[in-house]
Design a protein around this motif. Sequence first.
Motif, PDB file in Angstrom:
ATOM      1  N   GLU A   1       0.924  -1.168  -0.093  1.00  0.00           N
ATOM      2  CA  GLU A   1      -0.024  -0.336  -0.365  1.00  0.00           C
ATOM      3  C   GLU A   1       0.931   1.251   0.002  1.00  0.00           C
ATOM      4  OE1 GLU A   1      -2.740  -0.698   3.376  1.00  0.00           O
ATOM      5  OE2 GLU A   1      -3.676  -1.925   2.393  1.00  0.00           O
ATOM      6  N   GLU A   2       2.278   1.510   0.931  1.00  0.00           N
ATOM      7  CA  GLU A   2       2.318   2.330   0.893  1.00  0.00           C
ATOM      8  C   GLU A   2       3.674   2.856  -0.614  1.00  0.00           C
ATOM      9  OE1 GLU A   2       4.762   5.684   2.718  1.00  0.00           O
ATOM     10  OE2 GLU A   2       3.317   4.480   3.281  1.00  0.00           O
ATOM     11  N   LEU A   3       3.910   1.799  -1.001  1.00  0.00           N
ATOM     12  CA  LEU A   3       4.604   1.560  -2.892  1.00  0.00           C
ATOM     13  C   LEU A   3       3.730   2.140  -3.394  1.00  0.00           C
ATOM     14  CD1 LEU A   3       6.987   1.333  -3.752  1.00  0.00           C
ATOM     15  CD2 LEU A   3       7.040  -0.832  -3.933  1.00  0.00           C
ATOM     16  N   SER A   4       2.580   1.746  -3.720  1.00  0.00           N
ATOM     17  CA  SER A   4       1.026   2.076  -4.258  1.00  0.00           C
ATOM     18  C   SER A   4       1.186   3.430  -4.425  1.00  0.00           C
ATOM     19  CB  SER A   4       0.649   1.471  -3.802  1.00  0.00           C
ATOM     20  OG  SER A   4       0.281   0.617  -4.420  1.00  0.00           O
ATOM     21  N   ARG A   5       1.160   3.742  -3.149  1.00  0.00           N
ATOM     22  CA  ARG A   5       0.943   5.408  -3.036  1.00  0.00           C
ATOM     23  C   ARG A   5       2.171   6.427  -3.248  1.00  0.00           C
ATOM     24  NH1 ARG A   5       2.152   9.100   0.799  1.00  0.00           N
ATOM     25  NH2 ARG A   5       3.515   7.818   2.025  1.00  0.00           N
ATOM     26  N   ARG A   6       3.517   5.913  -3.218  1.00  0.00           N
ATOM     27  CA  ARG A   6       4.667   7.090  -3.217  1.00  0.00           C
ATOM     28  C   ARG A   6       4.017   6.883  -5.125  1.00  0.00           C
ATOM     29  NH1 ARG A   6       9.070   6.159   1.560  1.00  0.00           N
ATOM     30  NH2 ARG A   6       7.893   6.206   2.814  1.00  0.00           N
ATOM     31  N   PHE A   7       4.481   5.564  -5.483  1.00  0.00           N
ATOM     32  CA  PHE A   7       4.528   5.702  -6.289  1.00  0.00           C
ATOM     33  C   PHE A   7       3.636   6.825  -7.239  1.00  0.00           C
ATOM     34  CE2 PHE A   7       3.383   4.262 -10.706  1.00  0.00           C
ATOM     35  CZ  PHE A   7       4.602   4.098 -11.768  1.00  0.00           C
ATOM     36  N   GLU A   8       2.500   6.290  -6.886  1.00  0.00           N
ATOM     37  CA  GLU A   8       1.044   7.511  -7.639  1.00  0.00           C
ATOM     38  C   GLU A   8       1.442   8.805  -6.849  1.00  0.00           C
ATOM     39  OE1 GLU A   8      -1.326   6.970  -9.456  1.00  0.00           O
ATOM     40  OE2 GLU A   8      -1.320   4.620  -9.341  1.00  0.00           O
ATOM     41  N   ASP A   9       2.820   9.643  -5.543  1.00  0.00           N
ATOM     42  CA  ASP A   9       2.618  10.533  -5.273  1.00  0.00           C
ATOM     43  C   ASP A   9       3.697  11.043  -6.587  1.00  0.00           C
ATOM     44  OD1 ASP A   9       0.797  10.894  -3.395  1.00  0.00           O
ATOM     45  OD2 ASP A   9       2.515  10.581  -1.865  1.00  0.00           O
TER      46      ASP A   9
ATOM     47  N   ARG B   1       3.391   1.145 -13.945  1.00  0.00           N
ATOM     48  CA  ARG B   1       2.295   0.746 -13.240  1.00  0.00           C
ATOM     49  C   ARG B   1       1.922  -1.317 -13.612  1.00  0.00           C
ATOM     50  NH1 ARG B   1      -0.790   5.385 -14.845  1.00  0.00           N
ATOM     51  NH2 ARG B   1      -0.875   6.916 -12.570  1.00  0.00           N
ATOM     52  N   LYS B   2       1.750  -1.665 -14.519  1.00  0.00           N
ATOM     53  CA  LYS B   2       1.938  -2.934 -15.203  1.00  0.00           C
ATOM     54  C   LYS B   2       3.248  -3.203 -13.969  1.00  0.00           C
ATOM     55  CE  LYS B   2       0.049  -2.665 -19.316  1.00  0.00           C
ATOM     56  NZ  LYS B   2      -0.618  -2.997 -20.104  1.00  0.00           N
ATOM     57  N   GLU B   3       4.250  -3.053 -14.120  1.00  0.00           N
ATOM     58  CA  GLU B   3       5.276  -3.355 -13.556  1.00  0.00           C
ATOM     59  C   GLU B   3       6.311  -3.241 -12.252  1.00  0.00           C
ATOM     60  OE1 GLU B   3       8.912  -1.865 -15.228  1.00  0.00           O
ATOM     61  OE2 GLU B   3       8.639  -2.379 -16.774  1.00  0.00           O
TER      62      GLU B   3
END
Length: 86
Positions: free
Chosen positions: A12-20, A45-47
């Motif tokens: 969850e944290e990695l996804s949030r940081r990636f979107e940021d 995003r796929k990777e």
Amino acid sequence: MAGKEEYDRYAEELSRRFEDFIQWAQDNWPAKATPLLPSDFNESRKELQEILGQRLQQGQEQDESTKSPPNDGSIQYVNINPAPWP
């Protein structure tokens, strides 16, 4: 060793940081004539989903397989080597 909750929090944290990061990249892109689009990050995003899905699952399974069996006093030795050919 990490538990399932820790793996989930990490994902969850990695996804949030990636979107940021994507938002920051779009906001600060210097070539205003050709702005970055959300679709420019589709492959990334796929990777990321592959990393958070398959690779993270493999790490979790490996962590779980390295746990020692509970010590109830009955098992003192577990032979993990195969028997030799006759």
